[in-house]
Each structure stands twice: as C-alpha cells, then as structure tokens.
Enzyme design. Sequence first.
Site, PDB file in Angstrom:
ATOM      1  N   ARG A  89       4.339   2.048  25.428  1.00  0.00           N
ATOM      2  CA  ARG A  89       3.725   2.632  24.217  1.00  0.00           C
ATOM      3  C   ARG A  89       3.973   4.138  24.157  1.00  0.00           C
ATOM      4  O   ARG A  89       4.245   4.688  23.087  1.00  0.00           O
ATOM      5  CB  ARG A  89       2.234   2.321  24.170  1.00  0.00           C
ATOM      6  CG  ARG A  89       1.968   0.833  23.867  1.00  0.00           C
ATOM      7  CD  ARG A  89       0.501   0.502  23.775  1.00  0.00           C
ATOM      8  NE  ARG A  89       0.322  -0.937  23.649  1.00  0.00           N
ATOM      9  CZ  ARG A  89       0.064  -1.572  22.507  1.00  0.00           C
ATOM     10  NH1 ARG A  89      -0.026  -0.893  21.394  1.00  0.00           N
ATOM     11  NH2 ARG A  89      -0.071  -2.876  22.482  1.00  0.00           N
TER      12      ARG A  89
ATOM     13  N   VAL B 242     -10.086   0.926  18.048  1.00  0.00           N
ATOM     14  CA  VAL B 242      -9.488   0.266  16.870  1.00  0.00           C
ATOM     15  C   VAL B 242     -10.532   0.018  15.792  1.00  0.00           C
ATOM     16  O   VAL B 242     -11.588  -0.567  16.077  1.00  0.00           O
ATOM     17  CB  VAL B 242      -8.803  -1.051  17.277  1.00  0.00           C
ATOM     18  CG1 VAL B 242      -8.329  -1.818  16.054  1.00  0.00           C
ATOM     19  CG2 VAL B 242      -7.612  -0.760  18.191  1.00  0.00           C
TER      20      VAL B 242
ATOM     21  N   HIS C  58      -7.977  -0.734   6.177  1.00  0.00           N
ATOM     22  CA  HIS C  58      -8.325  -1.979   6.869  1.00  0.00           C
ATOM     23  C   HIS C  58      -8.942  -2.948   5.859  1.00  0.00           C
ATOM     24  O   HIS C  58      -9.802  -2.543   5.068  1.00  0.00           O
ATOM     25  CB  HIS C  58      -9.329  -1.699   7.992  1.00  0.00           C
ATOM     26  CG  HIS C  58      -9.726  -2.918   8.737  1.00  0.00           C
ATOM     27  ND1 HIS C  58      -8.918  -3.514   9.681  1.00  0.00           N
ATOM     28  CD2 HIS C  58     -10.841  -3.687   8.666  1.00  0.00           C
ATOM     29  CE1 HIS C  58      -9.509  -4.590  10.151  1.00  0.00           C
ATOM     30  NE2 HIS C  58     -10.678  -4.727   9.543  1.00  0.00           N
TER      31      HIS C  58
ATOM     32  N   ASN D 163       0.839  -1.209   0.000  1.00  0.00           N
ATOM     33  CA  ASN D 163       0.000   0.000   0.000  1.00  0.00           C
ATOM     34  C   ASN D 163       0.871   1.256   0.000  1.00  0.00           C
ATOM     35  O   ASN D 163       0.548   2.245  -0.660  1.00  0.00           O
ATOM     36  CB  ASN D 163      -0.927  -0.002   1.217  1.00  0.00           C
ATOM     37  CG  ASN D 163      -2.185  -0.809   0.980  1.00  0.00           C
ATOM     38  OD1 ASN D 163      -3.049  -0.398   0.217  1.00  0.00           O
ATOM     39  ND2 ASN D 163      -2.264  -1.964   1.598  1.00  0.00           N
TER      40      ASN D 163
END
Length: 235
Positions: free
Chosen positions: A82, A161, A126, A30
């Site tokens: 994170r 998400v 997605h 992509n």
Amino acid sequence: MTEPAAAPGALPRDGGRPRVAVLISGRGSNMVALLEAATDPGYPAEIALVLSNRADAAGLARAEAAGVATAVVESRGFKGDRAGFEAAMQRELERHGIALIALAGFMRVLTEGFVSRWSGRMLNIHPSILPSFPGLDTHARALAAGVKLHGCTVHLVSPGVDEGPIVAQAAVPVLPDDDESRLAARVLEQEHRLYPAALAWLATGLAGNGPPPPGASGSLANPLPRFEPLPTREG
Ligand SMILES: Nc1nc2c(c(=O)[nH]1)N[C@@H](CN(C=O)c1ccc(C(=O)N[C@@H](CCC(=O)O)C(=O)O)cc1)CN2
Ligand SMILES: NCC(=O)N[C@@H]1O[C@H](COP(=O)([O-])[O-])[C@@H](O)[C@H]1O
C-alpha cells in the site's frame, strides 16, 4: 515583501481555483457530476486530474472525452504494498499541482500516512446515511434492515474507514417495492447533486477545518446558496 512560494498543492492565493483530483475505481458517474459542475466558471474548484487504481475503469474514457488529464496507478501491480502504491499516487498528484482530492467510488482503503498528508483536503462520498452502514454493500444492508430512510454522505477522509467528519448528507425514502438497484439509483441521483455542493464548500473553506477564508460567500447555516432544495420524493 514577496509572497513565499505556495507549498505544493496549497490552496492558490491568486484567486485561482484550487486544482482537484478525482480518484475513481470504476464507472465514474460522480466524477462526471463534478466535471459538469466545474464547467460553470463560477464554480470554486477546477477538476484537473482523474486518477484510477484500475486501468479498466470505465470513468477514464469519460474523463478523456471531457478533455481532463487522466492517470492510472494500478493497485494490483503493487501486490499489497500500500505504501508503494500511495507513493506512486502522490507523485502523480504533485506532478499535477493538486490541492484537493475527491474520492468517488475509489475502492482502496488508504493508509494513515496518506490520509494525514491530505488531512482536511480529501473528501469521500459514501452511499449511506453514516454512521449507519459503513463499508460495502450498503443498499442490500439497508433493505435487509428495513429502514424507511436511506441516502448518501460526503465526509472528510480520516484513517478510520467511513468515520471522517460529515460534511453533508442527503436522504431518500425506501419504497415498498424497492430492490437493491432501484434504491441504488435513487441514492445515486442525490449523490450527483450533493457531491458538487460539498466540494464547492471545501474549496471555499466552508467545509474544511477552521474558519472560511476572508470573502468566502454563504455559510453553513445556508449551505446551498446556489442550489434548489433537494427533492424528498420521486419526481
Ligand atoms: N482511510 C480511509 N480510506 C478510505 C476511506 C476512508 O473513509 N478512510 N473511504 C473509502 C471508500 N469506501 C467507502 O466509502 C471504501 C472503499 C473500499 C473499502 C474496502 O474494503 N476495500 C478493500 C478492497 C476492495 C477492492 O479492491 O475492491 C481494501 O482496500 O482492501 C471499504 C470502504 C476509500 N478509502
Ligand atoms: N465505499 C465507497 C462506495 O461504495 N462508493 C460508492 O460507489 C459508487 C461509485 O459510483 P460511480 O463510480 O458511478 O461514481 C457510488 O455510489 C459511491 O457512493
């Protein structure tokens, strides 16, 4: 009156193309589709950085071969920290004057802090027709569910998400003798067509929050001003 200095990463007001970072974790097909679209001088965005959370991502070599800056922020090196991982990414993004982010096979869930900082300026692709099949292993789950249509979605990224506002979707038929790799290949072909279009809309204010900037061409009613209609069947 002198124009106030643009905030770091703000969309350029000088008619320049906004600088985009593509975030990857693996193959990068992509990312390559976005790079190829942006070689067109009329494309409204510039791919200025390819950033990976894995040093072994095959896409890094493809970006270097195309002469695009690359950076690695190894998420494993942060052992679950994170915030530390994202702060290191943010430094790279600021160092390259990035205005927009395109997540392309980026396999880390981003925290609310990072997402809100890039709210309205970060897209993700997605491999399903959301809200069906959020998360991972979408093709196997689509086959198991027996759906007749499957596809892909480009959405703005939200803290939840795969829950962000949908910008664009493409559908493909699920054929009787499909297995996971055949279906994934048919969806990927559409991803490579849809993502460059969706990024172009965001760069021209057609997909972000709020009205398009003055002079922006096209409208959501006719979203693919410069692209042929998407094929509905193989070949
Ligand atoms: N806050 C958000 N972060 C991300 C989103 C999003 O919509 N909101 N999209 C994802 C991309 N993605 C699905 O499109 C996705 C990526 C990764 C995962 C996941 O469970 N990752 C695991 C680790 C997996 C690994 O390292 O291989 C994790 O982060 O613990 C789910 C969905 C990008 N981020
Ligand atoms: N949950 C996120 C996710 O599954 N993304 C998917 O990973 C693949 C990356 O391929 P690529 O590295 O060749 O672009 C793509 O199919 C993309 O939709």
